[in-house]
Design a protein around this motif. Sequence first.
Motif, PDB file in Angstrom:
ATOM      1  N   ASN A  13      76.400  47.454 -28.464  1.00  0.00           N
ATOM      2  CA  ASN A  13      75.791  48.767 -28.228  1.00  0.00           C
ATOM      3  C   ASN A  13      76.538  49.890 -28.951  1.00  0.00           C
ATOM      4  O   ASN A  13      76.011  50.998 -29.083  1.00  0.00           O
ATOM      5  CB  ASN A  13      75.753  49.072 -26.725  1.00  0.00           C
ATOM      6  CG  ASN A  13      74.820  48.137 -25.971  1.00  0.00           C
ATOM      7  OD1 ASN A  13      73.819  47.687 -26.515  1.00  0.00           O
ATOM      8  ND2 ASN A  13      75.152  47.831 -24.726  1.00  0.00           N
ATOM      9  N   PHE A  14      77.770  49.626 -29.384  1.00  0.00           N
ATOM     10  CA  PHE A  14      78.491  50.628 -30.168  1.00  0.00           C
ATOM     11  C   PHE A  14      77.821  50.780 -31.534  1.00  0.00           C
ATOM     12  O   PHE A  14      77.264  49.823 -32.081  1.00  0.00           O
ATOM     13  CB  PHE A  14      79.951  50.221 -30.376  1.00  0.00           C
ATOM     14  CG  PHE A  14      80.831  50.395 -29.170  1.00  0.00           C
ATOM     15  CD1 PHE A  14      81.182  51.663 -28.734  1.00  0.00           C
ATOM     16  CD2 PHE A  14      81.322  49.302 -28.480  1.00  0.00           C
ATOM     17  CE1 PHE A  14      82.001  51.839 -27.629  1.00  0.00           C
ATOM     18  CE2 PHE A  14      82.140  49.457 -27.374  1.00  0.00           C
ATOM     19  CZ  PHE A  14      82.481  50.731 -26.941  1.00  0.00           C
ATOM     20  N   SER A  15      77.907  51.974 -32.090  1.00  0.00           N
ATOM     21  CA  SER A  15      77.396  52.189 -33.445  1.00  0.00           C
ATOM     22  C   SER A  15      78.356  51.562 -34.451  1.00  0.00           C
ATOM     23  O   SER A  15      79.488  51.184 -34.109  1.00  0.00           O
ATOM     24  CB  SER A  15      77.265  53.688 -33.724  1.00  0.00           C
ATOM     25  OG  SER A  15      78.556  54.292 -33.815  1.00  0.00           O
ATOM     26  N   ASP A  16      77.918  51.454 -35.703  1.00  0.00           N
ATOM     27  CA  ASP A  16      78.796  50.915 -36.745  1.00  0.00           C
ATOM     28  C   ASP A  16      80.068  51.748 -36.864  1.00  0.00           C
ATOM     29  O   ASP A  16      81.170  51.210 -37.001  1.00  0.00           O
ATOM     30  CB  ASP A  16      78.067  50.896 -38.091  1.00  0.00           C
ATOM     31  CG  ASP A  16      76.981  49.834 -38.151  1.00  0.00           C
ATOM     32  OD1 ASP A  16      76.895  49.011 -37.219  1.00  0.00           O
ATOM     33  OD2 ASP A  16      76.212  49.831 -39.132  1.00  0.00           O
ATOM     34  N   GLY A  17      79.907  53.069 -36.828  1.00  0.00           N
ATOM     35  CA  GLY A  17      81.071  53.944 -36.936  1.00  0.00           C
ATOM     36  C   GLY A  17      82.034  53.768 -35.777  1.00  0.00           C
ATOM     37  O   GLY A  17      83.257  53.817 -35.953  1.00  0.00           O
ATOM     38  N   GLU A  18      81.495  53.558 -34.580  1.00  0.00           N
ATOM     39  CA  GLU A  18      82.350  53.369 -33.406  1.00  0.00           C
ATOM     40  C   GLU A  18      83.104  52.046 -33.481  1.00  0.00           C
ATOM     41  O   GLU A  18      84.300  51.976 -33.168  1.00  0.00           O
ATOM     42  CB  GLU A  18      81.496  53.451 -32.141  1.00  0.00           C
ATOM     43  CG  GLU A  18      80.994  54.860 -31.855  1.00  0.00           C
ATOM     44  CD  GLU A  18      79.936  54.911 -30.774  1.00  0.00           C
ATOM     45  OE1 GLU A  18      79.670  56.020 -30.261  1.00  0.00           O
ATOM     46  OE2 GLU A  18      79.356  53.856 -30.442  1.00  0.00           O
ATOM     47  N   LEU A  19      82.415  50.982 -33.899  1.00  0.00           N
ATOM     48  CA  LEU A  19      83.105  49.696 -34.068  1.00  0.00           C
ATOM     49  C   LEU A  19      84.192  49.804 -35.131  1.00  0.00           C
ATOM     50  O   LEU A  19      85.302  49.279 -34.964  1.00  0.00           O
ATOM     51  CB  LEU A  19      82.099  48.609 -34.451  1.00  0.00           C
ATOM     52  CG  LEU A  19      81.174  48.110 -33.338  1.00  0.00           C
ATOM     53  CD1 LEU A  19      80.154  47.126 -33.903  1.00  0.00           C
ATOM     54  CD2 LEU A  19      81.974  47.455 -32.220  1.00  0.00           C
ATOM     55  N   PHE A  20      83.873  50.480 -36.222  1.00  0.00           N
ATOM     56  CA  PHE A  20      84.858  50.678 -37.289  1.00  0.00           C
ATOM     57  C   PHE A  20      86.084  51.407 -36.747  1.00  0.00           C
ATOM     58  O   PHE A  20      87.231  51.017 -37.015  1.00  0.00           O
ATOM     59  CB  PHE A  20      84.222  51.466 -38.434  1.00  0.00           C
ATOM     60  CG  PHE A  20      85.173  51.805 -39.551  1.00  0.00           C
ATOM     61  CD1 PHE A  20      85.379  50.916 -40.594  1.00  0.00           C
ATOM     62  CD2 PHE A  20      85.867  53.006 -39.552  1.00  0.00           C
ATOM     63  CE1 PHE A  20      86.266  51.226 -41.623  1.00  0.00           C
ATOM     64  CE2 PHE A  20      86.749  53.318 -40.571  1.00  0.00           C
ATOM     65  CZ  PHE A  20      86.947  52.428 -41.613  1.00  0.00           C
ATOM     66  N   LYS A  80      89.843  49.866 -36.476  1.00  0.00           N
ATOM     67  CA  LYS A  80      90.867  50.517 -37.300  1.00  0.00           C
ATOM     68  C   LYS A  80      92.001  51.104 -36.460  1.00  0.00           C
ATOM     69  O   LYS A  80      93.181  50.967 -36.816  1.00  0.00           O
ATOM     70  CB  LYS A  80      90.239  51.625 -38.142  1.00  0.00           C
ATOM     71  CG  LYS A  80      91.249  52.339 -39.051  1.00  0.00           C
ATOM     72  CD  LYS A  80      90.571  53.300 -40.008  1.00  0.00           C
ATOM     73  CE  LYS A  80      91.592  53.948 -40.937  1.00  0.00           C
ATOM     74  NZ  LYS A  80      90.944  54.799 -41.966  1.00  0.00           N
ATOM     75  N   ASN A  81      91.665  51.746 -35.346  1.00  0.00           N
ATOM     76  CA  ASN A  81      92.663  52.485 -34.569  1.00  0.00           C
ATOM     77  C   ASN A  81      93.174  51.751 -33.340  1.00  0.00           C
ATOM     78  O   ASN A  81      94.207  52.124 -32.786  1.00  0.00           O
ATOM     79  CB  ASN A  81      92.084  53.836 -34.138  1.00  0.00           C
ATOM     80  CG  ASN A  81      91.757  54.720 -35.322  1.00  0.00           C
ATOM     81  OD1 ASN A  81      92.642  55.315 -35.927  1.00  0.00           O
ATOM     82  ND2 ASN A  81      90.484  54.793 -35.675  1.00  0.00           N
ATOM     83  N   GLY A  82      92.453  50.713 -32.899  1.00  0.00           N
ATOM     84  CA  GLY A  82      92.868  49.998 -31.703  1.00  0.00           C
ATOM     85  C   GLY A  82      92.640  50.817 -30.443  1.00  0.00           C
ATOM     86  O   GLY A  82      92.182  51.964 -30.495  1.00  0.00           O
ATOM     87  N   ILE A  83      92.955  50.222 -29.300  1.00  0.00           N
ATOM     88  CA  ILE A  83      92.833  50.890 -28.002  1.00  0.00           C
ATOM     89  C   ILE A  83      94.171  50.758 -27.293  1.00  0.00           C
ATOM     90  O   ILE A  83      94.602  49.648 -26.966  1.00  0.00           O
ATOM     91  CB  ILE A  83      91.722  50.265 -27.136  1.00  0.00           C
ATOM     92  CG1 ILE A  83      90.375  50.273 -27.883  1.00  0.00           C
ATOM     93  CG2 ILE A  83      91.608  51.002 -25.812  1.00  0.00           C
ATOM     94  CD1 ILE A  83      89.847  51.640 -28.204  1.00  0.00           C
ATOM     95  N   ARG A  84      94.828  51.864 -27.055  1.00  0.00           N
ATOM     96  CA  ARG A  84      96.162  51.831 -26.466  1.00  0.00           C
ATOM     97  C   ARG A  84      96.139  51.210 -25.068  1.00  0.00           C
ATOM     98  O   ARG A  84      95.179  51.343 -24.315  1.00  0.00           O
ATOM     99  CB  ARG A  84      96.760  53.237 -26.403  1.00  0.00           C
ATOM    100  CG  ARG A  84      96.011  54.193 -25.509  1.00  0.00           C
ATOM    101  CD  ARG A  84      96.518  55.609 -25.627  1.00  0.00           C
ATOM    102  NE  ARG A  84      97.936  55.709 -25.316  1.00  0.00           N
ATOM    103  CZ  ARG A  84      98.621  56.847 -25.360  1.00  0.00           C
ATOM    104  NH1 ARG A  84      98.014  57.973 -25.718  1.00  0.00           N
ATOM    105  NH2 ARG A  84      99.894  56.861 -25.065  1.00  0.00           N
TER     106      ARG A  84
END
Length: 217
Positions: free
Chosen positions: A139-146, A150-154
């Motif tokens: 359900n995430f957009s391409d930009g959100e998945l990217f 790229k940045n990870g989730i702390r």
Amino acid sequence: MPTARGRIVGKESQASARGGAQALRVLGEDAMRFISGLIVGLLLVAAAGAFMVYGGHVSVAATTPPDMLDKLAPIALDKAVAHQAPKMTIPVDPAAARRGMEHYDENCLACHGAPGVKPMEFAQGMNPAPPGLEGDTQNFSDGELFWIVKNGIRASGMPAFGVNHQDPEIQDIVAFVRHLPKLTDEEKRALAAALPHEHHHEEGEKGESAHEEGHHH
């Protein structure tokens, strides 16, 4: 010399002024009581927080049952990613998905697994648990998945691939994640074969054990 009417008007003005001043004093006292109560309340909350943190009473174990943090964190995650992610569309490209599959083998499969391929045993002890990427993650957009890759989730176990991957490589990973719900049987076998030998050995032992139990029955 002031007339009788003038004296009456003057007295009324003075009375009105005294009434207004008294009302302002009452309002000021109420405001001060409210502000004082608010400050005391904030200090109590801060003191309780300091007691929990510095007293070592916050549960940080991965086995901690779901609590308020687990309810709030996904909301904060969705809002933050939606706000910070770039607006982009990653084209459907079989070649990009194949390249992304190689990165997925090396970096993602052990935690997230894939359709028909279970993640490694250690991933079962992670909290929050790594999600299967063929489900709600789509359900995430391409930009959100990217952005996530790229940045990870702390504090989640999700690393930032941007530290050692270039943007085109991350786009390839996203292309493969988009392809996950449509994996072919051949791709599933290839992913399963990419896991360490110990994982296959454990799965084999479980299968043999189940077979033996069925045979005894």
